[in-house]
Design an enzyme around this catalytic site. Sequence first.
Site, PDB file in Angstrom:
ATOM      1  N   HIS A   1      28.429   5.840 -41.214  1.00 25.32           N
ATOM      2  CA  HIS A   1      28.080   4.699 -42.052  1.00 25.32           C
ATOM      3  C   HIS A   1      29.072   3.533 -41.917  1.00 25.32           C
ATOM      4  CE1 HIS A   1      25.369   7.588 -43.742  1.00 25.32           C
ATOM      5  NE2 HIS A   1      24.975   6.797 -44.724  1.00 25.32           N
TER       6      HIS A   1
ATOM      7  N   HIS B   1      -4.485  -1.329 -16.003  1.00 27.79           N
ATOM      8  CA  HIS B   1      -3.714  -1.705 -17.201  1.00 27.79           C
ATOM      9  C   HIS B   1      -2.763  -2.866 -16.931  1.00 27.79           C
ATOM     10  CE1 HIS B   1      -1.309  -1.248 -20.869  1.00 27.79           C
ATOM     11  NE2 HIS B   1      -0.259  -1.402 -20.089  1.00 27.79           N
TER      12      HIS B   1
ATOM     13  N   HIS C   1      -1.799  -8.201 -17.293  1.00 27.57           N
ATOM     14  CA  HIS C   1      -2.572  -7.056 -17.771  1.00 27.57           C
ATOM     15  C   HIS C   1      -4.025  -7.479 -17.995  1.00 27.57           C
ATOM     16  CE1 HIS C   1       1.642  -6.392 -18.778  1.00 27.57           C
ATOM     17  NE2 HIS C   1       1.390  -5.092 -18.808  1.00 27.57           N
TER      18      HIS C   1
END
Length: 683
Positions: free
Chosen positions: A472, A261, A25
């Site tokens: 949970h 980029h 990059h």
Amino acid sequence: MSEEKSVATIRTLAADVVQKANSGHPGAPMGMARMAHILWTEIMKYSPKDPDWIARDRFVLSNGHSCALQYIMLYLTGYDSISMDDLKQFRQFGSKTPGHPERHATKGIEVSTGPLGQGISNAVGMALAETHLAATYNKPDHTIFDNYTWVFCGDGCLQEGVASEACSLAGHLGLGKLIVLYDDNNITIDGETDLSFTEDVGKRFDAYGWQVLEVKDGNNDGEAIRAAITLAKQETNKPTIIKVKTVIGFGSSKEGTHGVHGAPLGADDIVQLKDKFGFDSKQSFVVPEDVLKNYRAAVDAGKKRVADFNSKLAAYEAKYPKEAAEIKRRFAGKLPEGWEKCLPTYEAGSKAVATRSLSGQVLNAVAAIMPEIVGGSADLTPSNKTQLKCSGDYQKATPAGRYIRFGVREHGMGAVGNGIHAYGGFIPFTATFLTFIEYMFPAVRLAALSGHQHLFIMTHDSIGVGEDGPTHQPIEQVNLCRATPNCLMFRPADGNETSGSYKVALESPFTPSVFALSRQNLPQLAGSSIEAVAKGAYTLVEEKNPDLIFVATGSEVSGCVEAAKLMDKKVGVVSMPCQKLFDEQSIEYRRSVLPFKVPIIAVEAAAAAGWYKYSHHAITMKTFGGSGKGAHALDHFGFVPKKIAEAATAWLAGAGKEIAAQGFAVPAQFEPATKRDLHYLEH
């Protein structure tokens, strides 16, 4: 030697580094070059020849994909960890310049970044660590801890939820020495940010309680960058974010587009770039002599800083020898002499207690003699049993406190904890329900990859949670942790195993540990011990020439002990609090615990994945759980002694009979011992 020449050197070098690798990059390093130049030459306090100097400023490259910039700055300023040859080996296998910064691979890298949002969240932990140490050890006449934490980040970091969690906490805590330079270039991989990101970042951070500043031209206006940093340092009660408007890939023919980029510029573009900045387009990896000399002045400046600090520390030590010794011990990663004597031990048959409560007892015992233990819970303190009796809360007004109220921010909590460890001198702990480790797992994974000694205290570890139901009740989470390299997953069966789990975790300075702890009370078992946990698994109930062996973890161990009594067979029981530690033992030891020609059944109220390495059959969860009393859930899914015994008896009459007759082996009886090793590559 001009600033323009130095900044142009960074930009052309970034283009060359990525071009040679044909990967990387270049755009962000080229856009942030002026920020980096100013920070490394004028602002930051560091020593290239002593990269672990405890008084240094901390720097975090949160947008880790732009790491070519950080490697270039480490090289230019004289760190021994990066040479010009290392820059030429960017993104090559085993190099010291990997594709994203890795803490264990390259000196000068504070935290491993790349997964966006993690770095800025780590930085919150580092800034928190500094304030705590300053409040704990600084004296009116001696200042030892007084550093800033600097961050470069991009749009992607600020889009990730983890950054929102951590930055919200940073604003609440008023971390005034945390300064973020936001590379506001309006480009991500897909294109311009207005495809998906149109919020007002400044207003958002203002609402968090941050100071928000802006530089309108970060590519050219160095004086505006300097002025913003000066204002940031003057604000001591709030963290600061500086929105620095830049053009990504500044100087490239593709500047300002997503084309620059995440791909090399290409040969033609590099030619015009170098021509534009006054460099010879026929040469690559050029650093003019006067530029390098200017940057390398950081070496002598750093040596002087370290010498001055050492003089200050010596004067401090003369007046405060106890505190100085503690600082040195903590930053050396050494535990107090004889610390293990504080670990609680439990007698067989004594009161049944949930392992979450036993964990609270052990945590408080060790925290009382280890000031480096600092942490908290994601708004579940009464459930996690993590309150520290030896210290109050860490808050803006009370930074000497060691208990952190993270709020309902699991992911941010995990990343902040990693940052606390990265600062040095700490063993952080963070806590929530085991199910919700998935909210924070990217931070758990980075702890393992980076070698952070981070204690993840996870309670409510099975369907035994009961009434809260399947949302949970963990099923797959223990296996996720077990599958992660360099991560120890402990599921202790009683008090001694809980103490033993903490002992191993605290003696593992480069490994995170996850504790899976029960909500329901469990008996203290005959035959358990603190020492046995270090082996990963051990024989709890021994039978000579057994017909069957149960191997179990946590709450199922006591169930297997009782189930064995109900069967008309000779049944041994093995407790396996940590599979990974067992894998590290010799083949001889593993065969003594899991002998040949004996049918082996694993029992765990979780998914079966991984158990067939140790057993011929597994009594495990094959669905999600259900809402109701924990005892009812355990009975319904077959994890009570009577049903364990019935299932084992039925299996022995079928497939188990063939296994007993043929003597089939399991992989754990043959595989070589494994090794936890961060340095599996020679960088």
